[in-house]
Design a protein around this motif. Structure first.
Motif, PDB file in Angstrom:
ATOM      1  N   LEU A   1       0.816  -1.219   0.000  1.00 44.46           N
ATOM      2  CA  LEU A   1       0.000   0.000   0.000  1.00 44.46           C
ATOM      3  C   LEU A   1       0.848   1.269   0.000  1.00 44.46           C
ATOM      4  CD1 LEU A   1      -2.972   0.863  -0.040  1.00 44.46           C
ATOM      5  CD2 LEU A   1      -2.910   0.895   2.446  1.00 44.46           C
ATOM      6  N   THR A   2       1.801   1.369   0.869  1.00 37.10           N
ATOM      7  CA  THR A   2       2.717   2.506   1.052  1.00 37.10           C
ATOM      8  C   THR A   2       2.080   3.895   0.904  1.00 37.10           C
ATOM      9  OG1 THR A   2       3.538   2.397  -1.236  1.00 37.10           O
ATOM     10  CG2 THR A   2       4.802   1.210   0.441  1.00 37.10           C
ATOM     11  N   PRO A   3       1.075   4.196   1.743  1.00 40.33           N
ATOM     12  CA  PRO A   3       0.503   5.546   1.733  1.00 40.33           C
ATOM     13  C   PRO A   3       1.444   6.514   2.445  1.00 40.33           C
ATOM     14  CG  PRO A   3      -0.422   4.305   3.531  1.00 40.33           C
ATOM     15  CD  PRO A   3       0.479   3.356   2.772  1.00 40.33           C
ATOM     16  N   PRO A   4       1.120   7.814   2.428  1.00 40.09           N
ATOM     17  CA  PRO A   4       1.915   8.746   3.227  1.00 40.09           C
ATOM     18  C   PRO A   4       1.905   8.289   4.689  1.00 40.09           C
ATOM     19  CG  PRO A   4       0.414   9.931   1.787  1.00 40.09           C
ATOM     20  CD  PRO A   4       0.049   8.475   1.687  1.00 40.09           C
ATOM     21  N   GLY A   5       3.053   8.328   5.320  1.00 41.26           N
ATOM     22  CA  GLY A   5       3.162   7.912   6.710  1.00 41.26           C
ATOM     23  C   GLY A   5       3.286   6.406   6.887  1.00 41.26           C
ATOM     24  N   SER A   6       3.503   5.688   5.798  1.00 39.62           N
ATOM     25  CA  SER A   6       3.548   4.226   5.888  1.00 39.62           C
ATOM     26  C   SER A   6       4.655   3.737   6.816  1.00 39.62           C
ATOM     27  CB  SER A   6       3.710   3.591   4.509  1.00 39.62           C
ATOM     28  OG  SER A   6       4.933   3.967   3.911  1.00 39.62           O
ATOM     29  N   TYR A   7       5.772   4.409   6.823  1.00 39.51           N
ATOM     30  CA  TYR A   7       6.892   4.008   7.676  1.00 39.51           C
ATOM     31  C   TYR A   7       6.492   4.075   9.150  1.00 39.51           C
ATOM     32  CZ  TYR A   7      11.342   4.433  10.158  1.00 39.51           C
ATOM     33  OH  TYR A   7      12.382   4.271  11.043  1.00 39.51           O
ATOM     34  N   GLN A   8       5.901   5.181   9.557  1.00 45.31           N
ATOM     35  CA  GLN A   8       5.507   5.357  10.954  1.00 45.31           C
ATOM     36  C   GLN A   8       4.399   4.376  11.352  1.00 45.31           C
ATOM     37  OE1 GLN A   8       5.886   7.821   8.731  1.00 45.31           O
ATOM     38  NE2 GLN A   8       7.378   9.227   9.595  1.00 45.31           N
ATOM     39  N   LEU A   9       3.424   4.201  10.469  1.00 49.39           N
ATOM     40  CA  LEU A   9       2.343   3.262  10.752  1.00 49.39           C
ATOM     41  C   LEU A   9       2.861   1.829  10.841  1.00 49.39           C
ATOM     42  CD1 LEU A   9      -0.419   4.694   8.406  1.00 49.39           C
ATOM     43  CD2 LEU A   9      -0.513   4.599  10.898  1.00 49.39           C
ATOM     44  N   ALA A  10       3.705   1.453   9.900  1.00 45.93           N
ATOM     45  CA  ALA A  10       4.248   0.091   9.891  1.00 45.93           C
ATOM     46  C   ALA A  10       5.049  -0.175  11.158  1.00 45.93           C
ATOM     47  CB  ALA A  10       5.108  -0.126   8.653  1.00 45.93           C
ATOM     48  N   LEU A  11       5.897   0.771  11.554  1.00 44.92           N
ATOM     49  CA  LEU A  11       6.678   0.574  12.777  1.00 44.92           C
ATOM     50  C   LEU A  11       5.782   0.409  13.998  1.00 44.92           C
ATOM     51  CD1 LEU A  11       9.832   2.877  12.678  1.00 44.92           C
ATOM     52  CD2 LEU A  11       9.705   0.381  12.667  1.00 44.92           C
ATOM     53  N   TYR A  12       4.740   1.198  14.074  1.00 47.80           N
ATOM     54  CA  TYR A  12       3.828   1.092  15.209  1.00 47.80           C
ATOM     55  C   TYR A  12       3.225  -0.315  15.278  1.00 47.80           C
ATOM     56  CZ  TYR A  12      -0.179   1.657  18.222  1.00 47.80           C
ATOM     57  OH  TYR A  12      -1.097   1.496  19.234  1.00 47.80           O
TER      58      TYR A  12
ATOM     59  N   LEU B   1       7.368 -13.625  17.605  1.00 48.08           N
ATOM     60  CA  LEU B   1       7.755 -14.671  16.658  1.00 48.08           C
ATOM     61  C   LEU B   1       8.947 -14.203  15.817  1.00 48.08           C
ATOM     62  CD1 LEU B   1       4.280 -15.875  15.315  1.00 48.08           C
ATOM     63  CD2 LEU B   1       5.733 -16.968  17.038  1.00 48.08           C
ATOM     64  N   PRO B   2       9.810 -15.112  15.403  1.00 46.85           N
ATOM     65  CA  PRO B   2      10.968 -14.735  14.578  1.00 46.85           C
ATOM     66  C   PRO B   2      10.577 -13.954  13.313  1.00 46.85           C
ATOM     67  CG  PRO B   2      11.225 -16.988  15.342  1.00 46.85           C
ATOM     68  CD  PRO B   2       9.836 -16.546  15.755  1.00 46.85           C
ATOM     69  N   GLU B   3       9.471 -14.332  12.675  1.00 52.22           N
ATOM     70  CA  GLU B   3       9.034 -13.628  11.461  1.00 52.22           C
ATOM     71  C   GLU B   3       8.728 -12.166  11.759  1.00 52.22           C
ATOM     72  OE1 GLU B   3       5.756 -14.040   7.865  1.00 52.22           O
ATOM     73  OE2 GLU B   3       5.329 -15.022   9.785  1.00 52.22           O
ATOM     74  N   TYR B   4       8.059 -11.910  12.879  1.00 53.64           N
ATOM     75  CA  TYR B   4       7.714 -10.534  13.243  1.00 53.64           C
ATOM     76  C   TYR B   4       8.975  -9.733  13.574  1.00 53.64           C
ATOM     77  CZ  TYR B   4       3.062 -12.677  14.021  1.00 53.64           C
ATOM     78  OH  TYR B   4       1.878 -13.361  13.913  1.00 53.64           O
ATOM     79  N   ILE B   5       9.889 -10.358  14.294  1.00 54.50           N
ATOM     80  CA  ILE B   5      11.150  -9.691  14.666  1.00 54.50           C
ATOM     81  C   ILE B   5      11.973  -9.378  13.416  1.00 54.50           C
ATOM     82  CG2 ILE B   5      13.338 -10.007  15.893  1.00 54.50           C
ATOM     83  CD1 ILE B   5      11.668 -11.692  17.962  1.00 54.50           C
ATOM     84  N   GLU B   6      11.989 -10.306  12.475  1.00 52.87           N
ATOM     85  CA  GLU B   6      12.715 -10.081  11.216  1.00 52.87           C
ATOM     86  C   GLU B   6      12.125  -8.897  10.457  1.00 52.87           C
ATOM     87  OE1 GLU B   6      13.520 -12.330   6.965  1.00 52.87           O
ATOM     88  OE2 GLU B   6      12.864 -13.516   8.675  1.00 52.87           O
ATOM     89  N   TRP B   7      10.786  -8.832  10.407  1.00 52.60           N
ATOM     90  CA  TRP B   7      10.154  -7.713   9.713  1.00 52.60           C
ATOM     91  C   TRP B   7      10.362  -6.394  10.458  1.00 52.60           C
ATOM     92  CZ3 TRP B   7       8.815  -6.578   5.040  1.00 52.60           C
ATOM     93  CH2 TRP B   7       8.656  -7.616   4.133  1.00 52.60           C
ATOM     94  N   LEU B   8      10.463  -6.436  11.770  1.00 56.00           N
ATOM     95  CA  LEU B   8      10.759  -5.216  12.517  1.00 56.00           C
ATOM     96  C   LEU B   8      12.102  -4.655  12.058  1.00 56.00           C
ATOM     97  CD1 LEU B   8      10.415  -3.096  14.738  1.00 56.00           C
ATOM     98  CD2 LEU B   8      11.286  -4.792  16.364  1.00 56.00           C
ATOM     99  N   SER B   9      13.109  -5.493  11.923  1.00 54.40           N
ATOM    100  CA  SER B   9      14.432  -5.001  11.490  1.00 54.40           C
ATOM    101  C   SER B   9      14.382  -4.486  10.055  1.00 54.40           C
ATOM    102  CB  SER B   9      15.504  -6.075  11.657  1.00 54.40           C
ATOM    103  OG  SER B   9      15.295  -7.136  10.776  1.00 54.40           O
ATOM    104  N   ILE B  10      13.569  -5.097   9.214  1.00 51.92           N
ATOM    105  CA  ILE B  10      13.417  -4.613   7.829  1.00 51.92           C
ATOM    106  C   ILE B  10      12.730  -3.255   7.824  1.00 51.92           C
ATOM    107  CG2 ILE B  10      12.199  -5.037   5.643  1.00 51.92           C
ATOM    108  CD1 ILE B  10      12.648  -8.079   6.220  1.00 51.92           C
ATOM    109  N   MET B  11      11.667  -3.139   8.582  1.00 51.84           N
ATOM    110  CA  MET B  11      10.883  -1.903   8.594  1.00 51.84           C
ATOM    111  C   MET B  11      11.623  -0.753   9.249  1.00 51.84           C
ATOM    112  SD  MET B  11       7.081  -3.391   9.260  1.00 51.84           S
ATOM    113  CE  MET B  11       6.345  -4.537   8.097  1.00 51.84           C
ATOM    114  N   GLU B  12      12.479  -1.062  10.202  1.00 56.77           N
ATOM    115  CA  GLU B  12      13.263  -0.001  10.847  1.00 56.77           C
ATOM    116  C   GLU B  12      14.203   0.688   9.853  1.00 56.77           C
ATOM    117  OE1 GLU B  12      13.540  -1.234  15.516  1.00 56.77           O
ATOM    118  OE2 GLU B  12      14.928  -2.212  14.125  1.00 56.77           O
ATOM    119  N   LYS B  13      14.523   0.036   8.768  1.00 57.54           N
ATOM    120  CA  LYS B  13      15.399   0.636   7.743  1.00 57.54           C
ATOM    121  C   LYS B  13      14.651   1.632   6.867  1.00 57.54           C
ATOM    122  CE  LYS B  13      18.270  -3.461   7.676  1.00 57.54           C
ATOM    123  NZ  LYS B  13      18.549  -4.725   6.994  1.00 57.54           N
ATOM    124  N   GLY B  14      13.333   1.611   6.921  1.00 59.86           N
ATOM    125  CA  GLY B  14      12.526   2.554   6.160  1.00 59.86           C
ATOM    126  C   GLY B  14      12.175   2.030   4.787  1.00 59.86           C
ATOM    127  N   ASN B  15      11.304   2.779   4.132  1.00 59.03           N
ATOM    128  CA  ASN B  15      10.920   2.405   2.772  1.00 59.03           C
ATOM    129  C   ASN B  15      11.066   3.542   1.805  1.00 59.03           C
ATOM    130  OD1 ASN B  15       8.691   3.822   3.756  1.00 59.03           O
ATOM    131  ND2 ASN B  15       7.206   2.281   3.226  1.00 59.03           N
TER     132      ASN B  15
END
Length: 111
Positions: free
Chosen positions: A75-86, A97-111
């Motif tokens: 989707l990547t709307p405006p504010g997607s980075y902040q919403l995804a991190l939340y 879960l490992p999958e969630y933790i892995e995605w946290l590290s991916i999302m912390e890098k931004g989009n």
């Protein structure tokens, strides 16, 4: 699994929640109308709140992960980075879960 939007039933059924994957959301995004591409976000949110209020942290965490993934990746709307991190942090806090933790590290890098 094919995702369908049913406005008369805006909460994703309990037996379906854990079957849903990020790939299902990707497939939905590719084939859905622009209207439904946005509406699935709200269905994910409504379902997340429903299961969280019921104390079903496993389903709430999975829906929080799916919400984070959907808003961050297809989707990547405006504010997607902040919403995804939340929402990914919420998923990890409810069920680390490992999958969630892995995605946290991916999302912390931004989009």
């Amino acid at each position: 699994m094919g995702i369908r939007i049913d406005f008369s039933e805006p909460i994703i059924k309990k037996d379906i929640v854990m079957e849903m994957s990020s790939g299902d959301l990707d497939n939905f995004y590719v084939s859905a109308s622009d209207f439904d591409k946005s509406n699935i976000f709200f269905i994910l949110l409504a379902s997340l709140h429903h299961y969280e209020e019921d104390g079903d942290t496993v389903r709430a965490a999975h829906l929080s992960f799916l919400t984070a993934y959907y808003v961050f990746t297809p989707l990547t709307p405006p504010g997607s980075y902040q919403l995804a991190l939340y929402y990914i942090k919420k998923a990890v806090s409810m069920n680390p879960l490992p999958e969630y933790i892995e995605w946290l590290s991916i999302m912390e890098k931004g989009n």
